[in-house]
Design an enzyme around this catalytic site. Structure first.
Site, PDB file in Angstrom:
ATOM      1  N   SER A 134       0.807  -1.220   0.000  1.00  0.00           N
ATOM      2  CA  SER A 134       0.000   0.000   0.000  1.00  0.00           C
ATOM      3  C   SER A 134       0.839   1.267   0.000  1.00  0.00           C
ATOM      4  CB  SER A 134      -0.942   0.013   1.207  1.00  0.00           C
ATOM      5  OG  SER A 134      -0.211  -0.104   2.418  1.00  0.00           O
ATOM      6  N   GLY A 179      -1.864  -4.292   1.208  1.00  0.00           N
ATOM      7  CA  GLY A 179      -1.946  -5.459   2.061  1.00  0.00           C
ATOM      8  C   GLY A 179      -0.973  -6.565   1.711  1.00  0.00           C
ATOM      9  N   ASN A 213       4.116  -5.212   5.746  1.00  0.00           N
ATOM     10  CA  ASN A 213       2.988  -5.993   6.258  1.00  0.00           C
ATOM     11  C   ASN A 213       3.449  -7.259   6.968  1.00  0.00           C
ATOM     12  OD1 ASN A 213       0.652  -4.398   5.489  1.00  0.00           O
ATOM     13  ND2 ASN A 213       1.237  -4.841   3.387  1.00  0.00           N
ATOM     14  N   ASP A 246      -4.325   7.311   9.818  1.00  0.00           N
ATOM     15  CA  ASP A 246      -3.989   6.000  10.386  1.00  0.00           C
ATOM     16  C   ASP A 246      -2.577   5.956  10.960  1.00  0.00           C
ATOM     17  OD1 ASP A 246      -2.373   5.918   8.129  1.00  0.00           O
ATOM     18  OD2 ASP A 246      -3.475   4.307   7.157  1.00  0.00           O
ATOM     19  N   HIS A 256       0.298   5.519   6.628  1.00  0.00           N
ATOM     20  CA  HIS A 256       0.461   5.816   5.211  1.00  0.00           C
ATOM     21  C   HIS A 256       0.718   7.301   4.980  1.00  0.00           C
ATOM     22  CE1 HIS A 256      -1.863   2.024   5.223  1.00  0.00           C
ATOM     23  NE2 HIS A 256      -1.112   1.742   4.171  1.00  0.00           N
TER      24      HIS A 256
END
Length: 214
Positions: free
Chosen positions: A33, A71, A99, A180, A183
């Site tokens: 991502s 992801g 991840n 979040d 990012h």
């Protein structure tokens, strides 16, 4: 590689202007991502900004391809390597592992997956850059030490270019992160793209390093 020498000489002799008959150099960003552009428009994603940053450094002939999947883990990147890194690619920037760390995947397995991707890239005679990642602080000291060591150890063992930490320009600057806290914002992506473009320009095309901004 001879084609890199030719491209580098052209860029040095005529910065900002690619020769009319000069073939494009396709650099595929194989990532998650962070490169797919989570929460952003396609034009704000890292590959698009990197393409622009390289052009600003005289490397108009470089086409940066976004092969990021939100992801994705190193296992996912390995599974899709052959079709995500298209047959016309000249180089690959492997930007995976974030991840794996977030999920607490075994560092040894992440390393093995990255090594396998490097092997596949080398078998296709692709130029390779590995983008380093770091484990979150909440994963504990032992895990972090094992995970963070993957990238420098692997780069040294495989003799490939290592960009130390993809998120370095934004990770300690919450104003450049989305809500979040993981990012980058569009402005954060720009901060990431600039030093990455400098690194690629030097590592792949032999251009001199730019002086760091004060």
């Amino acid at each position: 590689m001879l084609h890199l020498v030719v491209i580098g000489l052209l860029a040095l002799t005529a910065p900002g202007f690619a020769a009319a008959d000069e073939p494009a150099y396709r650099l595929v960003v194989l990532g998650d991502s962070l490169s797919a552009g989570f929460g952003l428009n396609d034009s704000e994603a890292l590959p698009a900004r990197l393409d622009e940053a390289l052009a600003a450094r005289g490397l108009d002939q470089v086409v940066v391809v976004n092969a990021g999947v939100s992801g994705d883990t190193t296992a996912g990147g390995l599974a899709r390597f052959d079709f995500s890194v298209d047959p016309e690619a000249d180089g690959v920037l492997i930007a995976l592992g974030a991840n794996d760390a977030l999920q607490g995947q075994p560092p040894a397995q992440a390393r093995a997956n990255l090594a396998a991707m490097i092997d596949r890239a080398r078998a296709r005679d692709l130029d390779i850059i590995l983008a380093g990642m770091r484990a979150p602080v909440n994963m504990g000291v032992e895990y972090r030490e094992q995970f963070d060591a993957i990238y420098p150890d692997l780069a040294q063992a495989e003799d490939i270019a290592l960009y130390p930490f993809l998120l370095a320009p934004v990770v300690l600057h919450p104003e450049f992160l989305q809500r979040d806290g993981l990012h980058p914002t569009a402005e954060g992506v720009d901060r990431m793209a600039a030093p990455l473009a400098d690194f690629i320009a030097t590592a792949l095309f032999g251009l001199p390093r730019r002086e760091a901004a004060p």
